[in-house]
Design an enzyme around this catalytic site. Structure first.
Site, PDB file in Angstrom:
ATOM      1  N   GLY A  55     -68.092  -2.511  65.802  1.00 56.24           N
ATOM      2  CA  GLY A  55     -69.154  -3.490  65.570  1.00 56.24           C
ATOM      3  C   GLY A  55     -68.860  -4.839  66.222  1.00 56.24           C
ATOM      4  O   GLY A  55     -69.749  -5.450  66.831  1.00 56.24           O
ATOM      5  N   SER A 104     -65.851 -19.231  55.093  1.00 53.41           N
ATOM      6  CA  SER A 104     -67.215 -19.717  55.324  1.00 53.41           C
ATOM      7  C   SER A 104     -67.752 -20.606  54.196  1.00 53.41           C
ATOM      8  O   SER A 104     -68.421 -21.610  54.496  1.00 53.41           O
ATOM      9  CB  SER A 104     -68.165 -18.537  55.560  1.00 53.41           C
ATOM     10  OG  SER A 104     -67.831 -17.913  56.773  1.00 53.41           O
ATOM     11  N   LYS A 121     -72.150  -5.703  59.223  1.00 48.60           N
ATOM     12  CA  LYS A 121     -73.050  -6.175  60.286  1.00 48.60           C
ATOM     13  C   LYS A 121     -73.974  -5.086  60.842  1.00 48.60           C
ATOM     14  O   LYS A 121     -75.125  -5.355  61.154  1.00 48.60           O
ATOM     15  CB  LYS A 121     -72.236  -6.787  61.431  1.00 48.60           C
ATOM     16  CG  LYS A 121     -71.482  -8.031  60.981  1.00 48.60           C
ATOM     17  CD  LYS A 121     -70.669  -8.618  62.104  1.00 48.60           C
ATOM     18  CE  LYS A 121     -69.779  -9.710  61.546  1.00 48.60           C
ATOM     19  NZ  LYS A 121     -69.052 -10.419  62.592  1.00 48.60           N
ATOM     20  N   ASP A 179     -72.511 -14.185  66.689  1.00 49.09           N
ATOM     21  CA  ASP A 179     -71.094 -13.947  67.019  1.00 49.09           C
ATOM     22  C   ASP A 179     -70.786 -14.200  68.491  1.00 49.09           C
ATOM     23  O   ASP A 179     -69.753 -14.786  68.825  1.00 49.09           O
ATOM     24  CB  ASP A 179     -70.705 -12.504  66.684  1.00 49.09           C
ATOM     25  CG  ASP A 179     -70.485 -12.310  65.201  1.00 49.09           C
ATOM     26  OD1 ASP A 179     -70.115 -13.291  64.521  1.00 49.09           O
ATOM     27  OD2 ASP A 179     -70.679 -11.184  64.714  1.00 49.09           O
TER      28      ASP A 179
HETATM   29  P1  ATR Z   1     -65.443  -3.963  63.405  1.00 48.93           P
HETATM   30  O1  ATR Z   1     -66.803  -4.149  62.812  1.00 48.93           O
HETATM   31  O2  ATR Z   1     -64.412  -4.935  62.906  1.00 48.93           O
HETATM   32  O3  ATR Z   1     -65.469  -3.860  64.901  1.00 48.93           O
HETATM   33  P2  ATR Z   1     -65.196  -1.085  63.355  1.00 48.93           P
HETATM   34  O4  ATR Z   1     -66.606  -0.947  63.783  1.00 48.93           O
HETATM   35  O5  ATR Z   1     -64.645  -0.174  62.319  1.00 48.93           O
HETATM   36  O6  ATR Z   1     -64.911  -2.550  62.817  1.00 48.93           O
HETATM   37  O7  ATR Z   1     -64.288  -0.988  64.678  1.00 48.93           O
HETATM   38  C1  ATR Z   1     -62.900  -1.119  64.639  1.00 48.93           C
HETATM   39  C2  ATR Z   1     -62.383  -1.120  66.063  1.00 48.93           C
HETATM   40  O8  ATR Z   1     -60.966  -1.317  66.032  1.00 48.93           O
HETATM   41  C3  ATR Z   1     -62.605   0.181  66.787  1.00 48.93           C
HETATM   42  O9  ATR Z   1     -62.744  -0.078  68.159  1.00 48.93           O
HETATM   43  C4  ATR Z   1     -61.296   0.944  66.483  1.00 48.93           C
HETATM   44  O10 ATR Z   1     -60.976   1.950  67.411  1.00 48.93           O
HETATM   45  P3  ATR Z   1     -61.632   3.424  67.254  1.00 48.93           P
HETATM   46  O11 ATR Z   1     -63.041   3.303  67.770  1.00 48.93           O
HETATM   47  O12 ATR Z   1     -60.789   4.312  68.066  1.00 48.93           O
HETATM   48  O13 ATR Z   1     -61.586   3.730  65.781  1.00 48.93           O
HETATM   49  C5  ATR Z   1     -60.320  -0.191  66.634  1.00 48.93           C
HETATM   50  N1  ATR Z   1     -59.044   0.004  65.926  1.00 48.93           N
HETATM   51  C6  ATR Z   1     -58.843   0.014  64.595  1.00 48.93           C
HETATM   52  N2  ATR Z   1     -57.522   0.157  64.325  1.00 48.93           N
HETATM   53  C7  ATR Z   1     -56.890   0.250  65.520  1.00 48.93           C
HETATM   54  C8  ATR Z   1     -55.517   0.404  65.922  1.00 48.93           C
HETATM   55  N3  ATR Z   1     -54.540   0.488  65.028  1.00 48.93           N
HETATM   56  N4  ATR Z   1     -55.241   0.442  67.243  1.00 48.93           N
HETATM   57  C9  ATR Z   1     -56.226   0.353  68.161  1.00 48.93           C
HETATM   58  N5  ATR Z   1     -57.528   0.210  67.850  1.00 48.93           N
HETATM   59  C10 ATR Z   1     -57.867   0.155  66.560  1.00 48.93           C
END
Ligand code: ATR
Length: 294
Positions: free
Chosen positions: A141, A27, A76, A112
């Protein structure tokens, strides 16, 4: 500095991105190129702030005269909880990726979803989302930030598949209530995804799986096919395991660099009231991602 966000001594406004980590953010290069091309005296910096320090940091922003901020992972949703004034987009998503310092009052916005829709149209040459079926992977998020606007784009059905089914349920219930569009929650597993994938036109990854190199694709390769549009909101690494497998299966693919461009362009317009120089910003991103050292 004054609370208007301008520094009368140097007459240079300060903007920036707040993240943790943030040093690889593209950014600053993109926004500094945009400010320069329009002759705006402003500098865009990167602020590495731990999530637990964000409330204190925003209090400082409030009084320091920093003119505007972008927020990236993991800030966020925390930023949303810290602010009181929002756009309708921020309010409906419960996330903030853009803050504007309006005379000492911080105003939160979310650009976004605009970035995602603009990028989907551009990358896949889609003129309308009417009657399309979308499968959104993830219910964190990033998924919350885009689900409602995706649903309101004219689509027929929004599927949300997540590793933790309760979170997908929460997102689909909220989105269906707000939009009236059919939203269905699924567990993110091979059986559930293969049962619906034939109906899906556009698959969007909003999970963080893929941010780390070497992590497996969240979707089994057998679910991917020619004719499917596969968009990964991740842009670093540029080719996630999901995109690699989708390409192999003949699907049309895109990473999230275009989403970064278009969300940034909208933030730029919110801050400056000017049309963002899209090509300048796009070239800055291209230059940064084709750097021979990367
Ligand atoms: P962000 O702000 O990037 O969305 P987040 O709020 O921590 O970060 O959400 C991460 C998302 O990626 C969630 O949907 C998470 O699934 P869970 O709700 O079950 O935790 C998903 N996620 C993270 N690692 C993953 C993996 N290895 N396989 C599948 N889903 C994953």
């Amino acid at each position: 500095m004054t609370s208007s966000g301008r520094n009368p001594e140097k007459k240079r406004a300060i903007y920036g991105v707040v993240g943790f980590p943030v040093k690889h953010s593209l950014s600053p290069g993109m926004h500094n190129a945009a400010f320069k091309s329009l002759g705006i005296k402003a500098t865009y910096l990167a602020f590495e702030v731990k999530p637990e320090d964000l409330p204190e940091f925003l209090k400082y922003v409030n009084s320091s005269g920093i003119a505007g901020l972008n927020l990236t992972v993991p800030h966020k949703e925390i930023a949303y909880k810290c602010l009181r004034n929002f756009s309708s987009e921020a309010k409906s998503t419960g996330t903030v990726n853009t803050i504007t310092n309006r005379g000492g009052k911080l105003h939160g916005d979310s650009t976004d979803a605009h970035g995602l829709l603009a990028s989907l149209k551009e990358e896949f040459n889609i003129r309308t989302f009417k009657n399309k079926t979308i499968l959104l992977l993830g219910a964190g998020g990033a998924a919350f930030a885009v689900a409602e606007k995706l649903a309101l784009s004219g689509i027929k059905t929004l599927y949300v598949a997540n590793r933790t089914l309760e979170k997908a349920d929460k997102l689909t219930q909220k989105t269906e209530r707000a939009t009236g569009v059919k939203c269905v929650a699924l567990p993110l597993d091979a059986k559930a995804v293969s049962a619906i994938i034939a109906d899906v036109d556009i698959l969007i990854n909003a999970t963080s799986a893929g941010l780390k190199r070497g992590v497996k694709s969240p979707i089994p390769a057998a679910s991917l096919r020619k004719g499917l549009f596969v968009y990964d909101m991740i842009y670093n690494p540029p080719l996630t395991a999901l995109l690699k497998e989708a390409k192999k299966a003949g699907a049309k693919t895109s990473n999230g660099l275009g989403m970064l461009l278009h969300q940034g362009a909208k933030s730029f317009s919110i801050w400056t009231g000017k049309k963002a120089p899209l090509n300048v910003m796009r070239n800055a991103l291209k230059k940064a991602t084709h750097h021979p050292c990367k």
